[in-house]
Design an enzyme around this catalytic site. Structure first.
Site, mmCIF file in Angstrom:
data_model
loop_
_atom_site.group_PDB
_atom_site.id
_atom_site.type_symbol
_atom_site.label_atom_id
_atom_site.label_comp_id
_atom_site.label_asym_id
_atom_site.label_seq_id
_atom_site.Cartn_x
_atom_site.Cartn_y
_atom_site.Cartn_z
ATOM 1 N N ALA A 9 5.870 53.458 7.702
ATOM 2 C CA ALA A 9 5.096 54.629 7.278
ATOM 3 C C ALA A 9 4.373 55.339 8.410
ATOM 4 O O ALA A 9 4.089 56.537 8.300
ATOM 5 C CB ALA A 9 4.077 54.201 6.213
ATOM 6 N N ARG A 12 7.057 58.632 13.122
ATOM 7 C CA ARG A 12 7.176 60.077 12.911
ATOM 8 C C ARG A 12 7.957 60.389 11.644
ATOM 9 O O ARG A 12 7.555 61.236 10.845
ATOM 10 C CB ARG A 12 7.840 60.724 14.128
ATOM 11 N N MET A 13 9.092 59.712 11.453
ATOM 12 C CA MET A 13 9.858 59.934 10.235
ATOM 13 C C MET A 13 9.109 59.390 9.031
ATOM 14 O O MET A 13 9.112 59.997 7.957
ATOM 15 C CB MET A 13 11.229 59.287 10.351
ATOM 16 N N THR A 97 17.444 54.630 8.507
ATOM 17 C CA THR A 97 17.601 53.997 9.810
ATOM 18 C C THR A 97 19.073 53.709 10.049
ATOM 19 O O THR A 97 19.747 53.125 9.200
ATOM 20 C CB THR A 97 16.816 52.675 9.873
ATOM 21 N N HIS A 152 20.430 64.027 20.556
ATOM 22 C CA HIS A 152 19.210 63.552 19.903
ATOM 23 C C HIS A 152 18.090 63.389 20.924
ATOM 24 O O HIS A 152 18.316 63.380 22.137
ATOM 25 C CB HIS A 152 19.460 62.202 19.218
ATOM 26 N N LYS A 156 15.738 57.811 20.536
ATOM 27 C CA LYS A 156 16.717 57.247 19.606
ATOM 28 C C LYS A 156 17.364 56.035 20.256
ATOM 29 O O LYS A 156 17.800 56.090 21.410
ATOM 30 C CB LYS A 156 17.774 58.285 19.230
ATOM 31 N N THR A 163 25.454 59.651 12.199
ATOM 32 C CA THR A 163 26.105 60.866 11.712
ATOM 33 C C THR A 163 27.440 61.080 12.408
ATOM 34 O O THR A 163 28.444 61.427 11.774
ATOM 35 C CB THR A 163 25.200 62.088 11.939
#
Length: 264
Positions: A9, A12-13, A97, A152, A156, A163
């Site tokens: 939580a 950033r995401m 994730t 990215h 990362k 993706t």
């Protein structure tokens, strides 16, 4: 209303997810977890304090709160254990994730079936990125020579991105495996041609300033076709995250990819 628990939580995401869940009229935030505990989940993201505090013990929180859904944006090295913990408590994981291996996905699929608890994984929650993958699969039927460039932010951890791998997998469903480029080409520097996925090359860029971006470039006789998607901020993923949180309990087993929830 669907009760939601957010794991990771304080990242950033994770904070973007906290805000999106609290602002969605069909979702109710009941708990959150992070290695940095104690913060109020409302105040943390600039909303009114709500009394829901970030905890540090995932299993204990899930056992006590019994949410329907756990949204997880943590790290590749911990996400598998998080998902298995959620399924053991009959909580449906919605996972953003990336970095899970095929073996781990197989174990998650088994656990989802054994616990009669659906699970959902998406390499990308941006609806535009899903459209890019779907359109790329269609284009590959007619232009099978293709390379993928994904870009990215430099924090990362995994490369290529989930993706890019999912895009290549979808293209491979309609494209016969074959090597691209000159058969005698040689790399002067190892890795110059990128990763190889059934003859397709995938190139990963990691630089500050980027969020999440991907180009799929098709080449044909006298022509090229480029399909590109850009996520300019983390909010771009939130409509897809909330959609998955609302729909996951109606699925069965393990579902992979936001395209499975959209109509085409």
């Amino acid at each position: 209303m669907t009760t939601v628990f957010v794991n990771g939580a304080c990242g950033r995401m994770g904070q973007a997810v906290l805000k999106a869940v609290q602002e969605d009229k069909d979702l109710t935030l009941v708990g959150a977890c992070d290695i940095h505990g104690g913060a109020d989940t409302g105040s943390l993201v600039g909303l009114p304090a709500n009394g829901v505090l970030v905890e540090t013990d995932l299993a204990a929180a899930l056992a006590r709160l019994q949410p329907e859904v756990m949204i997880d944006f943590t790290r590749p090295d911990v996400v598998f254990d998080n998902v298995m913990t959620a399924l053991a408590h009959k909580v449906s994981p919605v996972v953003g994730t990336t970095g899970l291996s095929e073996e781990q996905k197989s174990e998650i699929r088994k656990a989802a079936e054994v616990n009669n608890t659906p699970a959902f994984i998406a390499p990308n929650f941006a609806i535009g990125a899903v459209l890019l993958m779907v359109l790329s699969k269609q284009a590959a039927k007619y232009m099978p020579d293709v390379e993928i460039i994904e870009l990215h932010h430099d924090n990362k951890l995994d490369a290529p991105s989930g993706t890019a791998i999912q895009t290549a997998a979808m293209i491979a469903e309609v494209r016969a495996e074959h090597k691209q480029g000159h058969p005698d080409e040689k790399e002067k520097l190892s890795g110059a041609r990128g990763a190889d996925y059934e003859g397709m090359h995938i190139h990963s860029v990691r630089l500050p300033g980027y969020v999440a971006h991907q180009e799929v470039i098709f080449g044909g006789l006298g022509q090229t076709l480029t399909i590109r998607h850009d996520s300019l901020n983390r909010e771009s993923f939130m409509p897809g995250v909330c959609l998955a949180a609302k729909k996951v309990r109606g699925l069965r087993g393990l579902t992979i990819g936001l395209d499975q929830l959209l109509e085409f």
